[in-house]
Design an enzyme around this catalytic site. Structure first.
Site, mmCIF file in Angstrom:
data_model
loop_
_atom_site.group_PDB
_atom_site.id
_atom_site.type_symbol
_atom_site.label_atom_id
_atom_site.label_comp_id
_atom_site.label_asym_id
_atom_site.label_seq_id
_atom_site.Cartn_x
_atom_site.Cartn_y
_atom_site.Cartn_z
ATOM 1 N N ARG A 174 1.510 -1.445 -0.295
ATOM 2 C CA ARG A 174 -0.228 0.304 -0.269
ATOM 3 C C ARG A 174 1.160 1.425 0.224
ATOM 4 O O ARG A 174 1.803 1.380 0.571
ATOM 5 C CB ARG A 174 -1.073 -0.535 1.411
ATOM 6 C CG ARG A 174 -1.555 -1.469 1.247
ATOM 7 C CD ARG A 174 -2.981 -0.431 2.323
ATOM 8 N NE ARG A 174 -3.636 -1.758 2.188
ATOM 9 C CZ ARG A 174 -4.625 -2.749 2.031
ATOM 10 N NH1 ARG A 174 -5.751 -1.154 0.718
ATOM 11 N NH2 ARG A 174 -5.223 -3.516 1.662
ATOM 12 N N ASP A 183 -10.222 -12.383 -2.335
ATOM 13 C CA ASP A 183 -11.958 -12.105 -1.620
ATOM 14 C C ASP A 183 -12.765 -12.729 -3.271
ATOM 15 O O ASP A 183 -14.508 -12.729 -2.328
ATOM 16 C CB ASP A 183 -12.142 -10.590 -1.659
ATOM 17 C CG ASP A 183 -10.970 -10.327 -0.738
ATOM 18 O OD1 ASP A 183 -10.814 -10.987 0.489
ATOM 19 O OD2 ASP A 183 -10.758 -9.195 -0.497
#
Length: 186
Positions: A36, A103
């Protein structure tokens, strides 16, 4: 290292070739790294990234990531930091985004990049610990990744015949602890 590598530049930007990508297909995760990057969310960070792209002659960018990656895939123009000639040669940046999340919760995709390999790894682990649990007559608890999406937990629980399963989309009702202990006691 994702956007972090793009902002930092230097040795973080390398040309991939047949030798550098040989024998990685069976590896889990990403061999190019992931991070990130707060700096990329700022104009100054995007300017550094754009300058690094220009300095390396990169005019095509493939962004692979979860929800945050495509959302910030908009480099700024490093005007004033490069010559007019370099600006003309690098006046366009083509960007394509691929959903790279385990996910499996992105609309419009049958299966996101990473979901199948994550599920495969989970099933390998379940197969390995099931025999240990049986031989020791013990209960094992397994936590899988998925943050706010229970797809991996649900599918691996179904595939392995799990006795109990928690997923974020369907939180347990009050008193679940007693019910679970009763079930495990059986």
């Amino acid at each position: 290292q994702g956007y972090e590598g793009l902002v930092e530049g230097g040795d973080n930007i390398k040309q991939a070739n047949w030798l550098s990508v040989s024998n990685i297909i069976q590896l889990g995760g990403t061999v190019i790294g992931s991070a990130r990057c707060k700096a990329f969310t700022t104009r100054a960070g995007r300017l550094r990234a754009a300058r690094n792209l220009v300095e390396h002659g990169i005019t095509n960018l493939c962004v692979i990531g979860g929800g945050g990656s495509p959302a910030v895939a908009r480099p700024s123009r490093p005007a004033g930091q490069i010559s007019e000639e370099v600006a003309r040669e690098n006046c366009r940046l083509n960007i394509v985004g691929l959903v790279g999340s385990i996910d499996n919760d992105f609309c419009g995709t049958d299966m996101t990049i990473g979901t199948d390999s994550a599920l495969h790894r989970i099933m390998e682990v379940i197969d390995a610990i099931t025999t240990t649990a049986q031989s020791h007559q013990r209960t094992f608890v397994l936590e899988v990744m998925g943050r706010h999406c229970g797809y991996l937990a649900l599918v691996s629980g179904l595939a392995s015949g799990a006795d109990w399963l928690f997923i974020p989309e369907s939180p347990p009702e009050d008193g679940w602890e007693d019910l679970m202990c009763e079930r495990l006691g059986e």
